[in-house]
Design a protein around this motif. Structure first.
Motif, PDB file in Angstrom:
ATOM      1  N   TYR A  45      24.758  38.835  33.612  1.00 43.92           N
ATOM      2  CA  TYR A  45      24.538  40.003  32.754  1.00 43.92           C
ATOM      3  C   TYR A  45      24.199  41.245  33.583  1.00 43.92           C
ATOM      4  CZ  TYR A  45      22.854  42.834  28.848  1.00 43.92           C
ATOM      5  OH  TYR A  45      22.682  43.835  27.931  1.00 43.92           O
ATOM      6  N   ASP A  46      23.379  41.056  34.615  1.00 46.01           N
ATOM      7  CA  ASP A  46      22.981  42.193  35.452  1.00 46.01           C
ATOM      8  C   ASP A  46      24.143  42.737  36.272  1.00 46.01           C
ATOM      9  OD1 ASP A  46      20.415  41.963  34.482  1.00 46.01           O
ATOM     10  OD2 ASP A  46      19.684  40.782  36.175  1.00 46.01           O
ATOM     11  N   HIS A  47      24.995  41.858  36.797  1.00 41.09           N
ATOM     12  CA  HIS A  47      26.057  42.291  37.709  1.00 41.09           C
ATOM     13  C   HIS A  47      27.339  42.717  36.991  1.00 41.09           C
ATOM     14  CE1 HIS A  47      23.664  39.822  40.686  1.00 41.09           C
ATOM     15  NE2 HIS A  47      23.845  40.949  41.336  1.00 41.09           N
ATOM     16  N   TYR A  48      27.620  42.098  35.847  1.00 43.81           N
ATOM     17  CA  TYR A  48      28.941  42.302  35.235  1.00 43.81           C
ATOM     18  C   TYR A  48      28.879  42.861  33.819  1.00 43.81           C
ATOM     19  CZ  TYR A  48      30.007  39.073  39.057  1.00 43.81           C
ATOM     20  OH  TYR A  48      30.103  38.463  40.285  1.00 43.81           O
ATOM     21  N   LEU A  80      34.201  34.013  34.440  1.00 45.55           N
ATOM     22  CA  LEU A  80      35.508  34.589  34.770  1.00 45.55           C
ATOM     23  C   LEU A  80      35.362  35.790  35.713  1.00 45.55           C
ATOM     24  CD1 LEU A  80      38.357  35.001  32.216  1.00 45.55           C
ATOM     25  CD2 LEU A  80      37.870  36.826  33.813  1.00 45.55           C
ATOM     26  N   LEU A  81      34.434  36.669  35.405  1.00 47.03           N
ATOM     27  CA  LEU A  81      34.241  37.868  36.233  1.00 47.03           C
ATOM     28  C   LEU A  81      33.730  37.505  37.627  1.00 47.03           C
ATOM     29  CD1 LEU A  81      32.646  40.134  33.497  1.00 47.03           C
ATOM     30  CD2 LEU A  81      34.861  40.504  34.587  1.00 47.03           C
ATOM     31  N   ASP A  82      32.864  36.489  37.714  1.00 44.98           N
ATOM     32  CA  ASP A  82      32.355  36.070  39.013  1.00 44.98           C
ATOM     33  C   ASP A  82      33.470  35.474  39.871  1.00 44.98           C
ATOM     34  OD1 ASP A  82      29.913  35.740  40.655  1.00 44.98           O
ATOM     35  OD2 ASP A  82      30.384  33.608  40.508  1.00 44.98           O
ATOM     36  N   ALA A  83      34.365  34.726  39.234  1.00 50.46           N
ATOM     37  CA  ALA A  83      35.502  34.156  39.969  1.00 50.46           C
ATOM     38  C   ALA A  83      36.409  35.261  40.509  1.00 50.46           C
ATOM     39  CB  ALA A  83      36.291  33.213  39.061  1.00 50.46           C
ATOM     40  N   ASN A  84      36.656  36.273  39.707  1.00 49.43           N
ATOM     41  CA  ASN A  84      37.490  37.398  40.169  1.00 49.43           C
ATOM     42  C   ASN A  84      36.837  38.148  41.321  1.00 49.43           C
ATOM     43  OD1 ASN A  84      39.841  37.277  38.631  1.00 49.43           O
ATOM     44  ND2 ASN A  84      38.906  38.311  36.887  1.00 49.43           N
ATOM     45  N   ALA A  85      35.517  38.352  41.226  1.00 46.97           N
ATOM     46  CA  ALA A  85      34.809  39.086  42.277  1.00 46.97           C
ATOM     47  C   ALA A  85      34.815  38.301  43.591  1.00 46.97           C
ATOM     48  CB  ALA A  85      33.376  39.378  41.836  1.00 46.97           C
ATOM     49  N   ASN A  86      34.526  37.003  43.510  1.00 45.19           N
ATOM     50  CA  ASN A  86      34.483  36.192  44.732  1.00 45.19           C
ATOM     51  C   ASN A  86      35.867  35.955  45.317  1.00 45.19           C
ATOM     52  OD1 ASN A  86      31.703  35.804  45.047  1.00 45.19           O
ATOM     53  ND2 ASN A  86      31.681  34.195  43.509  1.00 45.19           N
ATOM     54  N   ALA A  87      36.900  36.025  44.484  1.00 46.09           N
ATOM     55  CA  ALA A  87      38.261  35.879  45.001  1.00 46.09           C
ATOM     56  C   ALA A  87      38.601  36.991  45.988  1.00 46.09           C
ATOM     57  CB  ALA A  87      39.265  35.876  43.849  1.00 46.09           C
ATOM     58  N   MET A  88      37.924  38.127  45.854  1.00 46.49           N
ATOM     59  CA  MET A  88      38.121  39.216  46.800  1.00 46.49           C
ATOM     60  C   MET A  88      37.152  39.120  47.975  1.00 46.49           C
ATOM     61  SD  MET A  88      40.663  40.728  45.501  1.00 46.49           S
ATOM     62  CE  MET A  88      40.692  42.167  46.568  1.00 46.49           C
ATOM     63  N   ARG A  89      35.887  38.804  47.692  1.00 47.66           N
ATOM     64  CA  ARG A  89      34.878  38.767  48.759  1.00 47.66           C
ATOM     65  C   ARG A  89      35.063  37.580  49.695  1.00 47.66           C
ATOM     66  NH1 ARG A  89      31.011  40.203  44.492  1.00 47.66           N
ATOM     67  NH2 ARG A  89      30.454  37.993  44.371  1.00 47.66           N
ATOM     68  N   ARG A  90      35.468  36.442  49.154  1.00 50.63           N
ATOM     69  CA  ARG A  90      35.548  35.213  49.950  1.00 50.63           C
ATOM     70  C   ARG A  90      36.994  34.700  50.018  1.00 50.63           C
ATOM     71  NH1 ARG A  90      30.566  31.576  47.761  1.00 50.63           N
ATOM     72  NH2 ARG A  90      30.843  30.633  49.822  1.00 50.63           N
ATOM     73  N   LYS A  91      37.887  35.628  50.143  1.00 45.68           N
ATOM     74  CA  LYS A  91      39.313  35.323  50.058  1.00 45.68           C
ATOM     75  C   LYS A  91      39.770  34.316  51.097  1.00 45.68           C
ATOM     76  CE  LYS A  91      43.784  37.709  49.988  1.00 45.68           C
ATOM     77  NZ  LYS A  91      44.452  39.030  50.043  1.00 45.68           N
ATOM     78  N   ASP A  92      39.258  34.411  52.311  1.00 45.33           N
ATOM     79  CA  ASP A  92      39.757  33.576  53.414  1.00 45.33           C
ATOM     80  C   ASP A  92      38.845  32.402  53.747  1.00 45.33           C
ATOM     81  OD1 ASP A  92      41.983  35.284  53.771  1.00 45.33           O
ATOM     82  OD2 ASP A  92      40.744  36.675  54.940  1.00 45.33           O
ATOM     83  N   GLU A  93      37.879  32.109  52.902  1.00 47.65           N
ATOM     84  CA  GLU A  93      36.970  30.989  53.167  1.00 47.65           C
ATOM     85  C   GLU A  93      37.678  29.672  52.850  1.00 47.65           C
ATOM     86  OE1 GLU A  93      32.443  29.620  51.911  1.00 47.65           O
ATOM     87  OE2 GLU A  93      33.117  31.706  51.717  1.00 47.65           O
ATOM     88  N   ARG A  94      37.868  28.830  53.885  1.00 46.74           N
ATOM     89  CA  ARG A  94      38.674  27.626  53.758  1.00 46.74           C
ATOM     90  C   ARG A  94      37.857  26.434  53.267  1.00 46.74           C
ATOM     91  NH1 ARG A  94      44.258  28.412  53.984  1.00 46.74           N
ATOM     92  NH2 ARG A  94      44.578  30.339  55.153  1.00 46.74           N
ATOM     93  N   ILE A  95      38.486  25.618  52.437  1.00 48.18           N
ATOM     94  CA  ILE A  95      37.885  24.372  51.951  1.00 48.18           C
ATOM     95  C   ILE A  95      38.746  23.218  52.460  1.00 48.18           C
ATOM     96  CG2 ILE A  95      37.244  23.030  49.916  1.00 48.18           C
ATOM     97  CD1 ILE A  95      37.079  25.692  48.367  1.00 48.18           C
ATOM     98  N   ILE A 153      43.856  32.754  37.079  1.00 43.88           N
ATOM     99  CA  ILE A 153      42.407  32.779  36.944  1.00 43.88           C
ATOM    100  C   ILE A 153      41.840  31.362  36.882  1.00 43.88           C
ATOM    101  CG2 ILE A 153      42.516  32.947  34.442  1.00 43.88           C
ATOM    102  CD1 ILE A 153      39.927  34.565  36.797  1.00 43.88           C
ATOM    103  N   ALA A 154      42.628  30.417  36.363  1.00 45.81           N
ATOM    104  CA  ALA A 154      42.160  29.024  36.305  1.00 45.81           C
ATOM    105  C   ALA A 154      41.923  28.468  37.706  1.00 45.81           C
ATOM    106  CB  ALA A 154      43.177  28.161  35.559  1.00 45.81           C
ATOM    107  N   TYR A 155      42.800  28.825  38.652  1.00 48.82           N
ATOM    108  CA  TYR A 155      42.621  28.383  40.042  1.00 48.82           C
ATOM    109  C   TYR A 155      41.393  29.063  40.655  1.00 48.82           C
ATOM    110  CZ  TYR A 155      43.602  27.786  45.026  1.00 48.82           C
ATOM    111  OH  TYR A 155      43.502  27.490  46.368  1.00 48.82           O
ATOM    112  N   LYS A 156      41.219  30.348  40.397  1.00 52.59           N
ATOM    113  CA  LYS A 156      40.067  31.071  40.938  1.00 52.59           C
ATOM    114  C   LYS A 156      38.752  30.455  40.449  1.00 52.59           C
ATOM    115  CE  LYS A 156      42.378  35.595  41.223  1.00 52.59           C
ATOM    116  NZ  LYS A 156      42.374  36.990  40.703  1.00 52.59           N
ATOM    117  N   ILE A 157      38.709  30.092  39.171  1.00 46.60           N
ATOM    118  CA  ILE A 157      37.487  29.525  38.608  1.00 46.60           C
ATOM    119  C   ILE A 157      37.160  28.189  39.273  1.00 46.60           C
ATOM    120  CG2 ILE A 157      36.505  28.500  36.515  1.00 46.60           C
ATOM    121  CD1 ILE A 157      37.852  30.723  34.918  1.00 46.60           C
TER     122      ILE A 157
END
Length: 377
Positions: free
Chosen positions: A13-16, A137-152, A251-255
């Protein structure tokens, strides 16, 4: 949706709160929205409407300009307004609730003369169900940009946590499907092992198809092959790196990726907290031990002082005892004289048998001449 805590809901709620989500077909499916159960309510009446977009602070609905909803909401004094949201959960149970607000803007929808878009600003914080869905959903979109290259790195444990049905997947290159094995995943790409010839694979468009569970779904992500290298000793087996397109990642993959990284972050923080707790406990135990030792030393010091004071107080008594012991023999020596004095006979009587004995012995000697004289006569 993954379970979230009260603190996570507050963070969402605070961030998005001001981030707006447009209800496209993909978003509607991801959020499990039931469009037939969406209503706007005003002055005791409610009408069906379409949600165009929403944030945690306001939503935009689409209504026909010839309907009763537009006639009521377009008045200057409309009174309280509420929008009914309706979702379905994993068990197909319906979840619905009203969010109160007020009309803040009205304008034609895409210059249409028949449709109008009405903005309703919320007058209170929306229910947690809406915060959870939009926040995830919004957190997944935000982290998809911030942590784009973090490998699993994909292994049995990661596969289970991601909900990936199996490591084997299908990749289409130039429209030709091929089997492959997933080695790692990220928001921005994937690394695979597949059979093929390097020159026919490198720099080609690719579409990776993965099967997930809970819920069961097949997710396709498009990208381009950016690097290839043969496996040592096998020129027909390649290690392929794919870069996903920013607009082709569902978005399903991002989540799913975001939920895994969020859980990983929680577990990484837990040991640090445990270590801090252990250090705090060790410090408290050390302070307690120091306090106990200090108390013991103070007790010993107090005992020593009391012992010294007792010794000083008993010194006069000891001296008196020594004087009494020294005078005892003198008193004992003086005792016979005192006793003799106490038993002294009357004047003219013998003081003692020893003193009377010589008198008795002298008497026969004094009478002896008289006896001899008598005998001579």
């Amino acid at each position: 949706m993954a379970l979230v805590t009260t603190q996570q809901l507050q963070d969402y709620y605070d961030h998005y709160r001001d981030s707006e989500i447009t209800f496209s077909k993909e978003i509607t499916n991801i959020l499990n929205v039931d469009p037939r159960q969406i209503y706007v309510k005003c002055n005791g009446n409610q009408w069906p409407c379409i949600i165009n977009s929403t944030s945690l602070m306001a939503c935009r609905i689409i209504v026909g300009v010839k309907g009763g909803a537009y006639a009521m909401l377009s008045q200057k004094e409309t009174g309280p307004v509420s929008v009914r949201f309706c979702f379905s959960d994993s068990d197909k149970q319906m979840i619905s609730f009203f969010v109160n607000g007020r009309v803040s803007d009205i304008k034609p929808y895409m210059n249409s003369a028949e449709l109008s878009i009405i903005t309703i600003s919320f007058t209170q914080r929306p229910p947690d169900d809406l915060i959870e869905r939009l926040g995830t959903l919004l957190d997944a979109n935000a982290n998809a940009m911030r942590r784009k290259d973090e490998r699993i790195i994909v292994n049995a444990d990661v596969k289970r946590k991601l909900g990936l049905a199996k490591e084997e997947a299908i990749i289409q290159i130039q429209g030709v499907p091929r089997h492959c094995i997933i080695r790692d995943l990220s928001f921005g790409g994937a690394k695979l092992i597949m059979m093929g010839i390097q020159k026919y694979v490198e720099n080609q468009q690719a579409l990776l198809q993965m099967r997930f569970e809970e819920p069961g779904e097949v997710i396709q992500v498009g990208g381009v092959v950016v690097a290839t290298s043969p496996v040592e000793g096998r020129k027909d087996i390649l290690i392929v790196s794919i870069k996903f397109g920013d607009k082709t990642v569902p978005i399903a993959y991002k989540i799913r990726i975001n939920n895994y990284l969020a859980n990983l972050r929680k577990h990484a923080v837990a040991p640090a907290e445990t270590t801090e707790q252990k250090l705090a406990a060790a410090k408290a135990a050390q302070e307690k031990a120091v306090a106990a030792e200090k108390a013991r030393m103070e007790a010993e010091e107090k005992a020593k002082k009391e012992g010294a004071a007792a010794s000083e107080g008993s010194a006069p008594a000891d001296a008196a005892t020594a004087d009494a012991a020294a005078s005892a023999p003198a008193q004992e020596e003086a005792k016979p004289d005192d006793a003799a004095s106490a038993e002294k006979a009357p004047e003219g009587a013998p003081a003692s048998p020893e003193e009377a004995a010589p008198v008795e012995e002298i008497k026969p000697e004094e009478s002896a001449p008289d006896a001899a004289a008598a005998e001579n006569k």
